[in-house]
Enzyme design. Sequence first.
Site, short mmCIF file in Angstrom:
data_model
loop_
_atom_site.label_atom_id
_atom_site.label_comp_id
_atom_site.label_asym_id
_atom_site.label_seq_id
_atom_site.Cartn_x
_atom_site.Cartn_y
_atom_site.Cartn_z
CG ASP A 105 19.75 2.28 5.45
OD1 ASP A 105 18.60 1.80 5.53
OD2 ASP A 105 20.40 2.29 4.38
CB SER A 153 -0.54 0.20 8.44
OG SER A 153 -1.51 0.96 7.73
CE1 TYR A 213 3.18 1.41 4.56
CE2 TYR A 213 0.79 1.23 4.47
CZ TYR A 213 1.95 1.60 5.14
OH TYR A 213 1.85 2.15 6.40
CE LYS A 254 3.80 -0.37 7.63
NZ LYS A 254 4.86 -0.16 8.66
#
Length: 249
Positions: free
Chosen positions: A60, A140, A153, A157
């Site tokens: 994790d 990304s 998100y 990134k």
Amino acid sequence: MGRLKDKVAVVTGGASGFGEGMARRFAEEGAQVVVADLNAKGAERVAGEIGNGAIWTRSDVSQRSALEEMKDAALKAFGRIDIMVNNAGFTHRNGDMLEVDEETFDLITAVNMKAIYHAALAVVPVMEKQGGGVILTTASTAGLRPRPGLTWYNASKGWAITATKSMAVELAPKNIRVNCLCPVAGETGMLARFMGEDTPEMRAKFHASIPLGRLSTPLDIANAALWLASDEAAFITGVALEVDGGRCI
């Protein structure tokens, strides 16, 4: 064959998608691989299919202790860590940024951001003692050209890209290269979340935004990662490599 001969690579999120692609491709080129994932069954499957020279860990990445255990497993099995791939990622579903609950936001920051910090604390001392290494993060295109609906998100990134560049400058004297990949949306388990819904119409919309006309594949990302991890890229550090079919042009 053999571009990563005698190298040891740790890949988080290695049980599926881009991570699985990288683990398999690295092994094809001679690396010993640690397949790390929260999905223990998936990690065990990938490592088992790779065969000799691969182990798996249930990791994790949001937890510092898990990264330390992953490091210890790699050193116990193979004696060194040459390549650390921060690939595990998480996103909220495409939609209104105000509707993302705090628990989801915290998980995004823990997996996409804080895990990079945890990994650095674990592996940088190992790499420094060895005389060098490579840290590679899956960022990304969202961190370069954000799409509406993925605000938190996208931000995570962007953070990963900036962290990559800063780490590259600071760790260069230790002969540790730090780079990141910026894939466009691909055929992974998170695709439906990226798009909001996985329909032919939504896929067509995404395809239309990519000049080469298709989504990325795990092999696309794995081949780019292979080059950055190999000695062929010995003078490359601090880059955010777009693997996007022209999306960011």
